[in-house]
Motif scaffolding. Structure first.
Motif, short mmCIF file in Angstrom:
data_model
loop_
_atom_site.label_atom_id
_atom_site.label_comp_id
_atom_site.label_asym_id
_atom_site.label_seq_id
_atom_site.Cartn_x
_atom_site.Cartn_y
_atom_site.Cartn_z
N TYR A 32 31.76 33.18 47.15
CA TYR A 32 30.91 33.86 46.17
C TYR A 32 29.54 34.05 46.81
O TYR A 32 29.09 33.19 47.59
CB TYR A 32 30.78 33.01 44.90
N HIS A 160 30.41 33.80 32.25
CA HIS A 160 29.94 34.42 33.49
C HIS A 160 28.61 35.15 33.30
O HIS A 160 27.70 35.01 34.12
CB HIS A 160 30.99 35.40 34.02
N GLY A 271 41.16 42.34 27.14
CA GLY A 271 40.43 41.32 27.88
C GLY A 271 40.77 39.95 27.36
O GLY A 271 41.94 39.60 27.21
N PHE A 272 39.75 39.18 27.01
CA PHE A 272 40.01 37.85 26.50
C PHE A 272 38.88 37.42 25.59
O PHE A 272 37.78 38.00 25.59
CB PHE A 272 40.14 36.84 27.65
N LYS A 325 37.94 45.62 26.04
CA LYS A 325 38.00 47.00 26.54
C LYS A 325 38.05 47.97 25.37
O LYS A 325 38.77 47.74 24.40
CB LYS A 325 39.23 47.19 27.42
N ASN A 370 36.49 55.07 39.50
CA ASN A 370 36.97 53.78 39.98
C ASN A 370 35.91 52.95 40.69
O ASN A 370 36.13 51.77 40.98
CB ASN A 370 38.17 53.98 40.93
N ALA A 407 33.86 47.50 44.00
CA ALA A 407 35.21 47.63 44.57
C ALA A 407 36.24 47.63 43.45
O ALA A 407 37.03 46.70 43.32
CB ALA A 407 35.46 46.49 45.55
N PRO A 409 37.17 49.37 39.22
CA PRO A 409 36.54 49.65 37.93
C PRO A 409 36.45 48.46 36.99
O PRO A 409 35.75 48.53 35.99
CB PRO A 409 37.44 50.73 37.34
N PHE A 412 35.18 42.54 36.29
CA PHE A 412 34.96 41.48 37.27
C PHE A 412 35.22 41.94 38.70
O PHE A 412 35.32 41.11 39.60
CB PHE A 412 35.85 40.28 36.95
N ARG A 414 34.57 42.94 42.25
CA ARG A 414 33.47 42.70 43.17
C ARG A 414 33.97 42.98 44.59
O ARG A 414 35.15 42.89 44.83
CB ARG A 414 32.96 41.25 43.06
N PRO A 415 33.05 43.23 45.53
CA PRO A 415 31.60 43.19 45.42
C PRO A 415 31.06 44.34 44.58
O PRO A 415 31.67 45.40 44.46
CB PRO A 415 31.12 43.30 46.87
N GLU A 442 26.46 41.30 44.22
CA GLU A 442 27.20 40.11 43.84
C GLU A 442 28.61 40.29 44.36
O GLU A 442 29.20 41.36 44.20
CB GLU A 442 27.23 39.91 42.32
N TRP A 444 32.49 38.27 45.30
CA TRP A 444 33.43 37.15 45.39
C TRP A 444 34.65 37.66 46.14
O TRP A 444 34.92 38.84 46.18
CB TRP A 444 33.81 36.63 44.01
N TRP A 445 35.36 36.76 46.74
CA TRP A 445 36.55 37.16 47.48
C TRP A 445 37.51 36.01 47.60
O TRP A 445 37.17 34.89 47.25
CB TRP A 445 36.16 37.67 48.87
#
Lengths: 445, 306
Positions: A32, A160, A271-272, A325, A370, A407, A409, A412, A414-415, A442, A444-445
């Motif tokens: 991150y 987040h 989503g959640f 969404k 996208n 990277a 649509p 969450f 990322r980057p 920002e 994460w990977w």
């Protein structure tokens, strides 16, 4: 012949899977990072009203992050045979200084900003470096659970968009995750936190620079129960101080603390949504009224420093957050929290006594395609310390508009590279530091 | 004749870590043929292109090349792979979009168009989106072996695979897992299987340098920077099974997958044809050469005789 071909194919698959298993032992690299540049429109450097640390971002983190922070995580499955797997995990973290308060200047200094925590006022210093995780796991040993020993983040629970970890029992420990018990999964860990109240251990013949630390043993019990609407997590963290005789004689903090959390999680509008109720006592109070639930031995919440006595503290919080969404183009991240504390200390200057805090953060995102998004983040935070403190600044409002390329649509994805402008208002906003702009990534990977 | 431009790329560090292998970047133009194919029973009719090697290509039904199945058609990419005198891994990756992906099957054919190995969608591993990579389906054929003559590779998507979906991990879940947070209860994204997409091929030699035995093999050594360029064909490539039966390699190496399959198939064929002694002899030699399952295949073939 067809049959033999099929068999050959099956064998090919089996053989390839055999070798794939070997290949799967390659080192995994996750991480991150965030960093960027900002400017106060009124001149001077960027000012932020939340931090990545204990203050979290109660008006939302978008366009309100003044630090650089990164975690580099490496893991490897070093052994896999007969249904047993052993893995090693590590995470190195580095970042710039965090004030820990509710307002901070941009702490991203010069190019050669060194990792020296004791030099925070120097733009060539103020960096921090830590081994946040180093632990090993073994699976296939205790049922379907995963055993672990070492130092790790643990099963953190966070909002987040606020950088708020309402469960974060991280640190050194041992335990297991995900043991099937009844209809759900049971997890347990034994962890410790240390604080320095200033009372030496007094152990004869034992010298050491850490002799004044006081340990809090924490037993962390968790049960995840699937329900018709999603799942329910029940978490009980019991914190018991362990003191030497001399520390007990010196009246070091000795009260057991509890942190109880009940959380309901469910899929929601593509989503959640998560809803949680928390109740914490004594040195586990701080994570309920603020950030990092369950991580600290925060004896100072229940310590009467005037009289040197150990009193009682408690706090409770409800929170609701998630991502929803609205069609293919719009996503909404949202969070709302409400917390109250009750500190049994007769100190008019204690801000945590009868403290109330509530906030709401909304981050609607419009996806142009996208890769391109427009983000709007609205935050409103209210702090209401005890009435004895008199007229204090209570409110803060933030509006951030950002244009981002990322990277993918997803909310969450990322980057993400952003250009942002943030406007602050309310009693806690500084009139000379209420409009900021900048750029931030920002990843994460 | 339309063409797609394939851009070679540097091998990823991960690939090197994975296989400790050698990477040979290149850039080639790959022509896309347009002749339709009526049946999969005649791979000789496929309009084979030069194998793209390491690189990425876009898959499109516009090429018009189709394979016929009982349930419908499938677009097909058919490649002629040059000789590979060094053992290598072959990685085929289908790159998805936000909610679609091409679901491939793969056939590896020898110089006589005989199927050496076949891999269906089940053999592909799903890889969630990560950093700059989208969601992917990836097939790793580890240690394919050495090709002393050209071979063929067919990539297609049978109708039953076209009708399916692949579960993509939601970015929110990936984010949580990568940063050691608790994943939110987000449902997987059901990505539709489509008949066009992006494919990536990666070749990785397992030999840092060509082995000594390769110098005496009938094939040329691969040239650096041009592994995917057509290498001059070997003279009448000898079946690997016969090589195994007649030659003693200088160093004891574990036979590659394709070599194993050929040996095992040959054992079965001997048994099916009643050449039991030959089958037994080959199975014993194969065991000695590092194919322990040869004995079991021999026994299984015997038991399966009508």
């Amino acid at each position: 012949m067809l049959r033999t071909r099929r068999l050959a194919t099956q064998m090919a698959t089996a053989l390839s899977l055999t070798t794939l298993t070997a290949a799967a032992s390659a080192v995994e690299f996750h991480g991150y990072a965030r960093a960027g540049i900002g400017q106060n429109v009124d001149g001077g450097q960027q000012v932020c009203y939340g931090t990545g640390g204990v203050a979290a971002h109660y008006v939302g983190r978008l366009g309100d992050e003044c630090d650089m922070y990164a975690e580099l995580s490496f893991s490897d499955e070093v052994f896999a045979q007969d249904g047993k797997s052993f893995k090693i995990f590590s995470t190195i973290a580095y970042g710039t200084y965090e004030s820990g308060g509710s307002v901070q200047f941009n702490s991203q200094g010069n190019s050669f900003q060194a990792q020296k925590d004791d030099d925070s006022d120097n733009p060539f210093g103020g960096g921090r470096l830590a081994v946040r995780e180093i632990y090993a796991t073994a699976s296939g040993i205790l049922g379907d659970s995963t055993l672990w020993i070492g130092k790790r983040f643990g099963q953190r629970k966070d909002i987040h968009i606020m950088d708020l970890f309402y469960i974060m029992n991280s640190g050194y420990g041992a335990g297991f995750d995900g043991l099937t018990v009844g209809p759900g999964k049971f997890s347990f860990q034994w962890t410790q936190s240390a604080s320095d109240e200033g009372f030496d251990s007094g152990l004869d013949g034992v010298d050491g620079t850490n002799g004044s630390w006081e340990r809090l043993n924490k037993l962390d019990f968790r049960y995840n129960l699937p329900v018709a609407t999603g799942s329910v997590d029940m978490i009980a963290i019991i914190g018991q101080p362990t003191l030497t005789d001399d520390q007990e004689d010196a009246n070091a903090f000795n009260k057991t603390g509890y942190l109880l959390t009940l959380e309901h999680s469910m899929p929601f509008m593509g989503g959640f949504n998560k809803f949680a109720v928390q109740y914490g006592t004594n040195s586990l109070t701080d994570g309920v009224i603020g950030n990092f639930g369950g991580i600290n031995h925060a004896f100072w919440f229940a310590k009467d420093f005037t009289n040197g006595t150990n009193e009682s503290a408690s706090a409770w919080r409800i929170l609701n957050h998630g991502v929803a969404k609205f069609g293919q183009k719009i996503e909404l991240g949202y969070a709302i929290t409400y917390a109250e504390s009750d500190i049994d200390i007769d100190d008019a200057n204690d801000p945590w006594r009868d403290y109330t805090r509530y906030n709401v953060v909304l981050r609607p995102t419009y996806k142009w395609d996208n890769f391109n998004k427009t983000l709007l983040e609205l935050g409103y935070d209210v702090n209401e310390p005890n009435d004895d403190l008199g007229d204090v600044d209570e409110t803060l409002t933030k509006v951030t508009l950002a244009q981002a390329v990322g990277a993918g649509p997803g909310f969450f994805a990322r980057p993400e590279l952003r250009l942002f402008v943030s406007y602050y208002d309310g009693e806690r906003a500084n009139r000379d530091a209420n409009l900021m702009f900048g750029a931030q990534m920002e990843a994460w990977w | 004749m339309p063409s797609v431009k394939l851009t070679g790329s540097a091998v990823t560090l991960a690939a090197i870590i994975l296989a400790g292998c050698q990477y040979l970047p290149h850039e080639v133009e790959v022509p896309v043929q347009e002749q339709p194919l009526q049946t999969i029973a005649k791979p000789a009719e496929l309009p084979f292109s030069d194998f793209p090697g390491d690189g990425e290509t876009r898959w499109s039904t516009e090429s018009g090349v189709q394979m016929s199945f009982s349930g419908g058609n499938s677009p097909v990419l058919a490649y002629r792979m040059p000789a590979q005198p060094t053992r290598f891994n072959l990685i085929l990756t289908s790159l998805g979009t936000e909610n679609t992906i091409f679901a491939p099957s793969v056939r590896l054919l020898d110089a006589n168009h005989q199927v050496m190995a076949e891999f269906s969608l089940d053999d592909f591993e799903y890889l969630p989106a990560r950093l700059i990579y989208p969601d992917r389906l990836q097939l790793k054929i580890n240690d394919v072996g050495r090709f002393y003559g050209h071979h063929y590779l067919m990539v297609f998507s049978p109708p039953e695979q076209q009708a399916g979906t692949t579960a993509f991990r939601d970015p929110a879940v990936s984010y949580a897992l990568a940063t050691n947070r608790e994943p939110p209860p987000v449902e997987d994204i059901q990505a539709r299987h489509v008949t066009q997409g992006r494919l990536r091929f990666d070749l990785a030699s397992l030999d840092p340098v060509a082995p000594a035995s390769a110098a005496t093999s009938p094939a040329h050594q691969a040239q650096p920077e041009s592994v995917a360029e057509p290498v001059q064909e070997a003279n009448s490539p000898q079946p690997v099974s016969e090589q195994l039966a007649s030659e003693q390699p200088a160093d004891q190496e574990t036979p590659a997958i394709v070599e194993k399959l050929q040996v095992l198939d040959t054992i079965r064929e001997h048994v099916a044809a009643g050449r039991i002694e030959e089958a037994l002899d080959l199975s014993e030699k194969a065991q000695a050469q590092g194919i322990p399952e040869a004995r079991a295949v021999f026994v299984e073939a015997l038991r399966s005789r009508p």
